[in-house]
Write a protein that holds these residues in place. Sequence first.
Motif, short mmCIF file in Angstrom:
data_model
loop_
_atom_site.label_atom_id
_atom_site.label_comp_id
_atom_site.label_asym_id
_atom_site.label_seq_id
_atom_site.Cartn_x
_atom_site.Cartn_y
_atom_site.Cartn_z
N THR A 16 0.94 1.32 0.74
CA THR A 16 2.26 1.23 1.36
C THR A 16 2.87 -0.10 0.96
OG1 THR A 16 1.33 0.24 3.34
CG2 THR A 16 1.56 2.63 3.33
N LYS A 17 4.12 -0.30 1.31
CA LYS A 17 4.75 -1.57 0.97
C LYS A 17 4.00 -2.73 1.60
CE LYS A 17 9.42 -0.47 -0.25
NZ LYS A 17 9.38 -0.98 -1.58
N GLY A 18 3.74 -3.74 0.82
CA GLY A 18 3.03 -4.90 1.30
C GLY A 18 3.94 -5.87 2.04
N SER A 19 3.33 -6.82 2.71
CA SER A 19 4.07 -7.86 3.39
C SER A 19 3.43 -9.19 3.02
CB SER A 19 4.04 -7.64 4.90
OG SER A 19 2.76 -7.95 5.41
N ASN A 29 -9.40 -18.75 -2.76
CA ASN A 29 -7.96 -18.51 -2.63
C ASN A 29 -7.58 -17.04 -2.78
OD1 ASN A 29 -5.55 -19.71 -1.89
ND2 ASN A 29 -4.84 -19.85 -4.01
N ARG A 30 -8.54 -16.12 -2.54
CA ARG A 30 -8.23 -14.70 -2.58
C ARG A 30 -7.49 -14.29 -1.31
NH1 ARG A 30 -13.78 -11.77 -3.67
NH2 ARG A 30 -13.65 -12.09 -1.45
N PRO A 31 -6.56 -13.33 -1.41
CA PRO A 31 -5.86 -12.89 -0.21
C PRO A 31 -6.78 -12.10 0.72
CG PRO A 31 -5.16 -11.62 -2.13
CD PRO A 31 -6.11 -12.67 -2.62
N ILE A 32 -6.66 -12.37 2.00
CA ILE A 32 -7.44 -11.68 3.02
C ILE A 32 -6.48 -11.08 4.03
CG2 ILE A 32 -9.17 -11.91 4.86
CD1 ILE A 32 -10.39 -12.53 2.19
N SER A 33 -6.63 -9.80 4.30
CA SER A 33 -5.85 -9.13 5.33
C SER A 33 -6.76 -8.87 6.51
CB SER A 33 -5.31 -7.80 4.81
OG SER A 33 -4.39 -8.03 3.78
N ARG A 34 -6.22 -8.26 7.55
CA ARG A 34 -7.01 -7.87 8.71
C ARG A 34 -6.76 -6.39 8.98
NH1 ARG A 34 -9.61 -11.94 10.93
NH2 ARG A 34 -8.92 -14.01 10.43
N ILE A 35 -7.78 -5.73 9.50
CA ILE A 35 -7.65 -4.32 9.85
C ILE A 35 -6.85 -4.22 11.14
CG2 ILE A 35 -8.89 -2.23 10.52
CD1 ILE A 35 -11.23 -3.20 8.76
N THR A 36 -5.75 -3.46 11.09
CA THR A 36 -4.88 -3.32 12.26
C THR A 36 -4.94 -1.92 12.86
OG1 THR A 36 -2.98 -2.75 10.87
CG2 THR A 36 -3.28 -5.09 11.43
N CYS A 52 -1.40 -6.63 5.83
CA CYS A 52 -0.50 -6.90 4.70
C CYS A 52 0.44 -5.73 4.44
CB CYS A 52 -1.32 -7.22 3.45
SG CYS A 52 -2.39 -5.86 2.94
N GLY A 53 0.19 -4.59 5.10
CA GLY A 53 1.03 -3.42 4.88
C GLY A 53 0.39 -2.39 3.96
N HIS A 54 -0.69 -2.76 3.28
CA HIS A 54 -1.40 -1.81 2.43
C HIS A 54 -2.38 -0.99 3.26
CE1 HIS A 54 -0.43 -4.89 -0.81
NE2 HIS A 54 0.20 -3.78 -1.18
N CYS A 89 -3.52 -6.61 -2.82
CA CYS A 89 -2.96 -7.96 -2.80
C CYS A 89 -3.62 -8.84 -3.85
CB CYS A 89 -3.12 -8.58 -1.42
SG CYS A 89 -2.04 -7.87 -0.16
N ALA A 90 -4.93 -8.67 -4.04
CA ALA A 90 -5.66 -9.45 -5.03
C ALA A 90 -5.15 -9.18 -6.45
CB ALA A 90 -7.15 -9.17 -4.95
N GLN A 91 -4.71 -7.93 -6.67
CA GLN A 91 -4.19 -7.57 -7.99
C GLN A 91 -2.75 -8.03 -8.17
OE1 GLN A 91 -4.55 -3.40 -8.85
NE2 GLN A 91 -6.67 -3.33 -8.16
N GLY A 92 -2.13 -8.48 -7.08
CA GLY A 92 -0.72 -8.88 -7.17
C GLY A 92 0.17 -7.68 -7.39
N VAL A 93 -0.10 -6.58 -6.69
CA VAL A 93 0.67 -5.35 -6.85
C VAL A 93 2.14 -5.64 -6.60
CG1 VAL A 93 1.05 -3.06 -5.91
CG2 VAL A 93 -1.26 -3.87 -6.26
N ASP A 94 2.97 -5.18 -7.50
CA ASP A 94 4.41 -5.35 -7.39
C ASP A 94 4.94 -4.38 -6.34
OD1 ASP A 94 7.11 -5.63 -7.71
OD2 ASP A 94 7.18 -4.93 -9.78
N SER A 95 5.30 -4.89 -5.16
CA SER A 95 5.71 -4.02 -4.07
C SER A 95 7.03 -3.32 -4.35
CB SER A 95 5.79 -4.80 -2.76
OG SER A 95 6.74 -5.82 -2.84
#
Length: 100
Positions: A16-19, A29-36, A52-54, A89-95
Motif C-alpha cells: 500500500t502507499k507508504g508513509s 540505518n535500515r528502516p524499521i516499521s511497527r506492526i499495527t 509505514c503504510g506497507h 521501505c528498505a528497497q526505497g520503493v517509489d510510492s
Amino acid sequence: MGQDLLQKNIERTSVTKGSSDCERGSGDNRPISRITGFHLDEEGHWVAELSCGHTQHLRHQPPWQSRPWVLDPQQRQQHMGMPFDCGWCAQGVDSDTLGR
C-alpha cells in the motif's frame, strides 16, 4: 504482478502507499516499521499491516516459512507494536507507483 525486465518492477498487491513513519534501526540505518494490525487476504493468508503504510504477508508454511504464531489470535496480538523490518521501505520503493 510480475516484473517487466525492460522497464521497472510492478508492485505486488500487498503493498500500500507508504508513509514517513518508518524509524531508522540503530547501527545499520535500515528502516524499521511497527506492526499495527493484521488481516486475512483473499486466499486466507495472514497479512501484517505496518506503521509505514506497507503490508507484509506472514505465512506459516513449514519448512520454508515457520511462523506458527500467526495462526494463534493471542500470539498475533502479542506482536502488535513490535518492530518489523519493512522490505519495501528498505528497497526505497517509489510510492508514486503504488497507486496504479
